[in-house]
Design an enzyme around this catalytic site. Structure first.
Site, PDB file in Angstrom:
ATOM      1  N   SER A  14      93.269  28.695  30.809  1.00  0.00           N
ATOM      2  CA  SER A  14      94.010  28.597  29.543  1.00  0.00           C
ATOM      3  C   SER A  14      93.419  27.434  28.766  1.00  0.00           C
ATOM      4  O   SER A  14      92.797  26.545  29.356  1.00  0.00           O
ATOM      5  CB  SER A  14      95.482  28.316  29.856  1.00  0.00           C
ATOM      6  N   TYR A  39     102.438  24.221  33.976  1.00  0.00           N
ATOM      7  CA  TYR A  39     101.497  25.309  33.667  1.00  0.00           C
ATOM      8  C   TYR A  39     100.107  24.729  33.396  1.00  0.00           C
ATOM      9  O   TYR A  39      99.108  25.193  33.948  1.00  0.00           O
ATOM     10  CB  TYR A  39     102.012  26.074  32.436  1.00  0.00           C
TER      11      TYR A  39
HETATM   12  P1  NDP Z   1     102.391  38.617  31.475  1.00  0.00           P
HETATM   13  O1  NDP Z   1     103.630  37.830  31.682  1.00  0.00           O
HETATM   14  O2  NDP Z   1     102.349  39.716  30.480  1.00  0.00           O
HETATM   15  O3  NDP Z   1     101.868  39.201  32.874  1.00  0.00           O
HETATM   16  C1  NDP Z   1     101.847  38.384  34.010  1.00  0.00           C
HETATM   17  C2  NDP Z   1     101.497  39.202  35.209  1.00  0.00           C
HETATM   18  O4  NDP Z   1     101.657  38.359  36.379  1.00  0.00           O
HETATM   19  C3  NDP Z   1     102.433  40.401  35.387  1.00  0.00           C
HETATM   20  O5  NDP Z   1     101.732  41.479  35.963  1.00  0.00           O
HETATM   21  C4  NDP Z   1     103.455  39.832  36.357  1.00  0.00           C
HETATM   22  O6  NDP Z   1     104.151  40.789  37.130  1.00  0.00           O
HETATM   23  C5  NDP Z   1     102.558  39.002  37.271  1.00  0.00           C
HETATM   24  N1  NDP Z   1     103.393  38.090  38.046  1.00  0.00           N
HETATM   25  C6  NDP Z   1     104.248  37.155  37.581  1.00  0.00           C
HETATM   26  N2  NDP Z   1     104.911  36.603  38.607  1.00  0.00           N
HETATM   27  C7  NDP Z   1     104.480  37.218  39.736  1.00  0.00           C
HETATM   28  C8  NDP Z   1     104.825  37.107  41.106  1.00  0.00           C
HETATM   29  N3  NDP Z   1     105.790  36.285  41.538  1.00  0.00           N
HETATM   30  N4  NDP Z   1     104.181  37.886  42.010  1.00  0.00           N
HETATM   31  C9  NDP Z   1     103.237  38.769  41.599  1.00  0.00           C
HETATM   32  N5  NDP Z   1     102.878  38.932  40.306  1.00  0.00           N
HETATM   33  C10 NDP Z   1     103.509  38.165  39.395  1.00  0.00           C
HETATM   34  O7  NDP Z   1     101.275  37.505  31.136  1.00  0.00           O
HETATM   35  P2  NDP Z   1      99.840  37.604  30.427  1.00  0.00           P
HETATM   36  O8  NDP Z   1      99.271  38.946  30.595  1.00  0.00           O
HETATM   37  O9  NDP Z   1      99.977  37.006  29.106  1.00  0.00           O
HETATM   38  O10 NDP Z   1      99.027  36.536  31.318  1.00  0.00           O
HETATM   39  C11 NDP Z   1      98.026  36.908  32.248  1.00  0.00           C
HETATM   40  C12 NDP Z   1      97.248  35.652  32.611  1.00  0.00           C
HETATM   41  O11 NDP Z   1      96.626  35.118  31.438  1.00  0.00           O
HETATM   42  C13 NDP Z   1      98.118  34.532  33.183  1.00  0.00           C
HETATM   43  O12 NDP Z   1      97.416  33.881  34.227  1.00  0.00           O
HETATM   44  C14 NDP Z   1      98.296  33.596  31.994  1.00  0.00           C
HETATM   45  O13 NDP Z   1      98.524  32.267  32.411  1.00  0.00           O
HETATM   46  C15 NDP Z   1      96.955  33.746  31.302  1.00  0.00           C
HETATM   47  N6  NDP Z   1      96.950  33.391  29.880  1.00  0.00           N
HETATM   48  C16 NDP Z   1      97.603  34.170  28.959  1.00  0.00           C
HETATM   49  C17 NDP Z   1      97.559  33.846  27.618  1.00  0.00           C
HETATM   50  C18 NDP Z   1      98.253  34.653  26.565  1.00  0.00           C
HETATM   51  O14 NDP Z   1      98.233  34.252  25.380  1.00  0.00           O
HETATM   52  N7  NDP Z   1      98.863  35.783  26.893  1.00  0.00           N
HETATM   53  C19 NDP Z   1      96.805  32.675  27.138  1.00  0.00           C
HETATM   54  C20 NDP Z   1      96.164  31.916  28.192  1.00  0.00           C
HETATM   55  C21 NDP Z   1      96.243  32.284  29.509  1.00  0.00           C
HETATM   56  P3  NDP Z   1     105.546  41.482  36.604  1.00  0.00           P
HETATM   57  O15 NDP Z   1     105.106  42.610  35.712  1.00  0.00           O
HETATM   58  O16 NDP Z   1     106.182  41.934  37.869  1.00  0.00           O
HETATM   59  O17 NDP Z   1     106.316  40.416  35.875  1.00  0.00           O
END
Ligand code: NDP
Length: 253
Positions: A152, A165
């Site tokens: 990030s 985070y």
């Molecule tokens: P979302 O919240 O849309 O998706 C997160 C994913 O992680 C989901 O599939 C979720 O599963 C899974 N997850 C969360 N908790 C758990 C858990 N306890 N066990 C297993 N899986 C879990 O987030 P994004 O798609 O936005 O983010 C994806 C990555 O990108 C992350 O690492 C985030 O930090 C990073 N990121 C995102 C940015 C953005 O602007 N979107 C910017 C910078 C970094 P479930 O569907 O079950 O909740």
């Protein structure tokens, strides 16, 4: 980055994606499957993963498989057992995308409750490490393999309020650099992707006031996700890539 489409096939690639049930991870799983990869979908929500699997089945490529793991509760032994399950069906992995993550709450560092700090570290960092360690032998079994972590902009420069985070993402960058150095003479390349602000539910919880229509969608940022899993990126290691180069961090304007 070489974007030539003839280099972007993922036929004969098995790729594991964590957090494949939603947001960026879901889009990455669909993208890899479209390019011919066999995708191993990892997450905690069976119903959402089944939806992704059904979508992949509709393209008529290799069927996707689901491997459930809740990062909030998994320990090192469960991660080893998880890797053993993978090894029984996929003795070699050409790619692992570590994408699962949580944001926690935006608040001053001094106010972060222990439980929240521990949960963010557990999901974003600790289980990601346990899984990486357990899956390394499968990556090393492939003739060439790609391990990609998700970072990030707050994993490169601290920002007030982004406490646990941001620290977890700095540590992720560090884990990538250490592993890239350790495996630099091997078949394994290790890199990070910073997605940049992207229209997902995590982003909406971080910036509820912004106009989400101004953000890139997960589909828009797929070129670097695809590049890193294809043979086009062989030899690239130890790099933190930007999915949106030049984007200014912070709310969409
Ligand atoms: P979302 O919240 O849309 O998706 C997160 C994913 O992680 C989901 O599939 C979720 O599963 C899974 N997850 C969360 N908790 C758990 C858990 N306890 N066990 C297993 N899986 C879990 O987030 P994004 O798609 O936005 O983010 C994806 C990555 O990108 C992350 O690492 C985030 O930090 C990073 N990121 C995102 C940015 C953005 O602007 N979107 C910017 C910078 C970094 P479930 O569907 O079950 O909740």
């Amino acid at each position: 980055m070489n974007n030539q489409s003839d280099n972007l096939s993922l036929k004969n690639h098995t790729i594991l994606v964590t957090g494949a049930s939603d947001g960026i991870g879901r889009e990455a799983a669909l993208t890899y499957a479209r390019q011919g990869a066999r995708v191993l979908l990892t997450g905690r929500n069976l119903q959402k993963l089944e939806d992704v699997r059904r979508q992949i089945a509709a393209f008529g490529q290799s069927p996707a498989e689901i491997f459930l793991l809740d990062f909030a509760t998994a320990d090192a032994a469960q991660c080893r057992e998880f890797a053993d399950r993978i090894a029984r069906t996929a003795p070699q992995l050409e790619g692992v995308l570590h994408n699962a993550g949580i944001l926690g709450t935006i608040q001053p560092m001094a106010d972060i409750p222990e439980q929240e700090w521990q949960q963010v570290m557990k999901i974003n960092l600790e289980v990601t490490f346990f899984l990486t360690r357990a899956l390394l032998p499968l990556l090393l079994n492939a003739p060439a393999a790609s391990l990609a972590f998700t970072s990030s902009s707050v994993g490169r420069e601290g920002r007030a309020g982004w406490g646990s985070y941001a620290v977890s993402k700095f540590a992720t960058e560090g884990m990538m650099q250490v592993l890239a150095a350790e495996y630099q003479h091997s078949n394994l390349r290790v890199n990070c992707i910073n997605p940049g602000g992207t229209r997902t539910s995590m982003r909406a919880s971080a910036f509820p006031e912004e106009n989400a229509a101004l953000l890139k969608t997960p589909a828009d940022i797929m070129p670097v996700y695809l590049y890193l899993m294809t043979d086009a990126s062989r030899g690239q290691t130890g790099i933190s890539f930007d999915a949106q180069p030049g984007r200014k961090a912070g709310p969409a304007e």
